[in-house]
Write a protein that holds these residues in place. Structure first.
Motif, PDB file in Angstrom:
ATOM      1  N   VAL A 154       0.985  -1.219   0.100  1.00  0.00           N
ATOM      2  CA  VAL A 154       0.102  -0.096  -0.060  1.00  0.00           C
ATOM      3  C   VAL A 154       0.750   1.223  -0.075  1.00  0.00           C
ATOM      4  O   VAL A 154       1.855   1.162   0.648  1.00  0.00           O
ATOM      5  CB  VAL A 154      -0.899  -0.010   1.220  1.00  0.00           C
ATOM      6  CG1 VAL A 154      -2.047   1.129   1.242  1.00  0.00           C
ATOM      7  CG2 VAL A 154      -1.574  -1.251   1.305  1.00  0.00           C
ATOM      8  N   PRO A 155       0.687   2.295  -0.738  1.00  0.00           N
ATOM      9  CA  PRO A 155       1.302   3.372  -1.043  1.00  0.00           C
ATOM     10  C   PRO A 155       1.642   4.152   0.501  1.00  0.00           C
ATOM     11  O   PRO A 155       0.741   4.183   1.345  1.00  0.00           O
ATOM     12  CB  PRO A 155       1.001   4.486  -1.971  1.00  0.00           C
ATOM     13  CG  PRO A 155      -0.159   3.509  -2.683  1.00  0.00           C
ATOM     14  CD  PRO A 155      -0.394   2.334  -1.774  1.00  0.00           C
ATOM     15  N   TYR A 156       2.765   4.733   0.642  1.00  0.00           N
ATOM     16  CA  TYR A 156       3.314   5.321   1.844  1.00  0.00           C
ATOM     17  C   TYR A 156       2.278   6.371   2.238  1.00  0.00           C
ATOM     18  O   TYR A 156       2.094   6.616   3.384  1.00  0.00           O
ATOM     19  CB  TYR A 156       4.758   5.685   1.877  1.00  0.00           C
ATOM     20  CG  TYR A 156       5.609   4.467   1.953  1.00  0.00           C
ATOM     21  CD1 TYR A 156       5.660   3.720   3.007  1.00  0.00           C
ATOM     22  CD2 TYR A 156       6.609   4.349   0.941  1.00  0.00           C
ATOM     23  CE1 TYR A 156       6.570   2.386   3.004  1.00  0.00           C
ATOM     24  CE2 TYR A 156       7.553   3.427   0.650  1.00  0.00           C
ATOM     25  CZ  TYR A 156       7.400   2.234   1.969  1.00  0.00           C
ATOM     26  OH  TYR A 156       8.549   1.181   1.971  1.00  0.00           O
ATOM     27  N   TRP A 157       2.071   7.153   1.153  1.00  0.00           N
ATOM     28  CA  TRP A 157       1.007   8.536   1.562  1.00  0.00           C
ATOM     29  C   TRP A 157      -0.224   7.844   1.837  1.00  0.00           C
ATOM     30  O   TRP A 157      -1.085   8.810   2.520  1.00  0.00           O
ATOM     31  CB  TRP A 157       1.006   9.196   0.103  1.00  0.00           C
ATOM     32  CG  TRP A 157       0.425   8.660  -1.151  1.00  0.00           C
ATOM     33  CD1 TRP A 157       1.292   7.869  -2.132  1.00  0.00           C
ATOM     34  CD2 TRP A 157      -0.763   8.356  -1.480  1.00  0.00           C
ATOM     35  NE1 TRP A 157       0.339   7.551  -3.192  1.00  0.00           N
ATOM     36  CE2 TRP A 157      -0.919   7.735  -2.797  1.00  0.00           C
ATOM     37  CE3 TRP A 157      -1.952   8.918  -0.693  1.00  0.00           C
ATOM     38  CZ2 TRP A 157      -2.108   7.551  -3.458  1.00  0.00           C
ATOM     39  CZ3 TRP A 157      -3.176   8.855  -1.777  1.00  0.00           C
ATOM     40  CH2 TRP A 157      -3.256   8.081  -2.750  1.00  0.00           C
ATOM     41  N   ILE A 158      -0.692   6.838   1.721  1.00  0.00           N
ATOM     42  CA  ILE A 158      -2.015   6.293   2.448  1.00  0.00           C
ATOM     43  C   ILE A 158      -1.512   5.733   3.664  1.00  0.00           C
ATOM     44  O   ILE A 158      -2.385   5.948   4.909  1.00  0.00           O
ATOM     45  CB  ILE A 158      -2.474   5.285   1.618  1.00  0.00           C
ATOM     46  CG1 ILE A 158      -2.790   5.802   0.144  1.00  0.00           C
ATOM     47  CG2 ILE A 158      -3.717   4.481   2.189  1.00  0.00           C
ATOM     48  CD1 ILE A 158      -3.502   5.004  -0.737  1.00  0.00           C
ATOM     49  N   MET A 159      -0.581   5.005   3.793  1.00  0.00           N
ATOM     50  CA  MET A 159      -0.402   4.142   5.042  1.00  0.00           C
ATOM     51  C   MET A 159       0.109   5.190   6.338  1.00  0.00           C
ATOM     52  O   MET A 159      -0.115   4.776   7.551  1.00  0.00           O
ATOM     53  CB  MET A 159       0.579   3.095   5.034  1.00  0.00           C
ATOM     54  CG  MET A 159       0.121   1.782   4.074  1.00  0.00           C
ATOM     55  SD  MET A 159      -1.387   1.340   4.971  1.00  0.00           S
ATOM     56  CE  MET A 159      -1.302   0.875   6.510  1.00  0.00           C
ATOM     57  N   ASN A 160       0.908   6.059   5.986  1.00  0.00           N
ATOM     58  CA  ASN A 160       1.539   7.131   7.157  1.00  0.00           C
ATOM     59  C   ASN A 160       0.282   7.782   7.606  1.00  0.00           C
ATOM     60  O   ASN A 160       0.220   7.674   9.059  1.00  0.00           O
ATOM     61  CB  ASN A 160       2.344   8.082   6.307  1.00  0.00           C
ATOM     62  CG  ASN A 160       3.736   7.356   6.051  1.00  0.00           C
ATOM     63  OD1 ASN A 160       4.108   6.222   6.670  1.00  0.00           O
ATOM     64  ND2 ASN A 160       4.312   7.917   5.291  1.00  0.00           N
ATOM     65  N   PRO A 161      -0.628   8.070   6.987  1.00  0.00           N
ATOM     66  CA  PRO A 161      -1.712   8.746   7.763  1.00  0.00           C
ATOM     67  C   PRO A 161      -2.586   7.807   8.548  1.00  0.00           C
ATOM     68  O   PRO A 161      -3.007   8.033   9.709  1.00  0.00           O
ATOM     69  CB  PRO A 161      -2.808   9.356   6.661  1.00  0.00           C
ATOM     70  CG  PRO A 161      -1.723   9.744   5.635  1.00  0.00           C
ATOM     71  CD  PRO A 161      -0.684   8.553   5.583  1.00  0.00           C
ATOM     72  N   VAL A 162      -2.595   6.472   7.870  1.00  0.00           N
ATOM     73  CA  VAL A 162      -3.560   5.465   9.019  1.00  0.00           C
ATOM     74  C   VAL A 162      -2.647   5.183  10.056  1.00  0.00           C
ATOM     75  O   VAL A 162      -3.267   4.961  11.313  1.00  0.00           O
ATOM     76  CB  VAL A 162      -3.271   4.163   7.814  1.00  0.00           C
ATOM     77  CG1 VAL A 162      -3.800   2.982   8.589  1.00  0.00           C
ATOM     78  CG2 VAL A 162      -4.319   4.281   6.942  1.00  0.00           C
TER      79      VAL A 162
END
Length: 347
Positions: free
Chosen positions: A227-235
């Motif tokens: 999963v792209p980091y720009w999605i997982m970091n906010p998660v």
């Protein structure tokens, strides 16, 4: 959502973002998880009312499951054929570490059985929080004890390897990301499976749905990528903030007790994991530094990065940690269900 609830959510988002930015700036391990947890925790202890919406929480759990499943690649099958004894010992150690730590927490620190079991899980912080979110367990104690384990192992393993002259500098290369249309399909399948698991009363049903929907096509080689980091970091920021909200109203003495409990259990399980790593190293000839990182019950991302930095076999290390997390994904719900059934039979 009332104005008071909306204000609580906005405050949580603000403190979570500040915590993530601050932890990233100082170079803390797992900054997007630990930073928000720490800052939101302090804000809650200061008396502020903080909250994470349940639907946002559930969406994040689905994405965490998808991210976990993306780590189950065909390399895992090949690794299982190359190191069967080592893989078997990982499963044995997960069970041993879980119940030894639970015994310590229950008998020495007087935690209830459910809290002790959840706090003793040798890994899977996000999964454990999702399991405990709707339970009657002491979630702040679980979060503190689990956070102490993750932080201590992250900080302790590199100096240990350096002292043994087993460290070598390296670098982390780019990682393949899942294409967005593929991710969208996996996300839809994850939600469908999660709702089905919810209907079947599975613990952490949405996270398990994401894990199943992602792992099956990844292990078959049909799809690939994380999963792209720009999605997982906010998660991770949301999950860290969720952890922090659990500390509202917790006394300082309770925090101190949980911190000491976390430190003691971490020392015990680390010594046991190191002994197992030494045994595996001597039996199959894998370098001790690789075995130590592979058996250390730390975070998957942190241990995988550490394997690259220390110039050890990343496939060996990564496959062991993925196996540990997959095994825990099924062991912990089973253990919790068994504990609940035993409690009901005694009542």
């Amino acid at each position: 959502m009332s104005s008071a609830q909306f204000r609580a959510v906005l405050l949580t988002a603000f403190f979570g973002a500040v915590g993530a930015a601050g932890a990233w700036y100082v170079g803390a391990p797992a900054p997007y998880l630990i930073g928000p947890a720490l800052v939101v925790m302090l804000a809650g202890l200061a008396g502020l009312k903080l909250a994470v919406p349940n639907r946002l929480r559930d969406a994040c759990f689905v994405l965490v499951g998808i991210s976990m499943g993306a780590s189950v690649t065909p390399d895992i099958i090949g690794a299982a054929k190359r190191w069967p004894f080592s893989f078997f010992m990982v499963l044995v150690m997960v069970v041993v570490l879980l119940y030894v730590a639970a015994w310590i927490l229950q008998h020495l620190f007087r935690l209830d059985r459910k809290t002790a079991l959840l706090a003793s899980s040798p890994g899977h912080l996000s999964f454990i929080i999702s399991l405990s979110a709707d339970s009657k367990a002491d979630v702040p104690a679980i979060a503190i004890i689990q956070s102490v384990r993750v932080m201590a192992l992250t900080l302790a393993v590199p100096p240990i390897l350096s002292a043994l002259d087993m460290a070598a500098p390296g670098f982390t290369g780019p990682q393949q990301m899942m294409e967005l249309p593929v991710l969208a399909v996996v996300l839809l399948a994850s939600v469908a499976l999660g709702l089905l698991f919810t209907r079947w009363n599975f613990p952490a049903a949405l996270l398990l749905g994401g894990l199943a929907a992602s792992a099956l096509p990844h292990v078959s080689g049909f799809i690939s990528g994380q999963v792209p980091y720009w999605i997982m970091n906010p998660v991770y920021v949301v999950i860290g903030s969720l952890i922090g909200t659990r500390f509202s109203g917790v006394s300082v003495s309770a925090m101190r007790t949980a911190f000491i409990a976390g430190a003691i259990t971490t020392v015990v399980v680390t010594i046991m994991a190191a002994a197992c790593a030494a045994l595996v190293s001597s039996v199959i000839g894998v370098p001790f530094n690789a075995a130590l990182i592979a058996f250390a019950p730390g975070g998957l991302e942190t241990m995988a990065a550490m394997a690259v930095i220390m110039h050890v076999d990343t496939t060996y290390v990564g496959s062991h940690h993925v196996l540990r997390l997959i095994f825990l994904s099924f062991l912990m719900p089973w253990a919790m269900s068994r504990l609940q059934r035993n409690g009901e039979s005694k009542s």
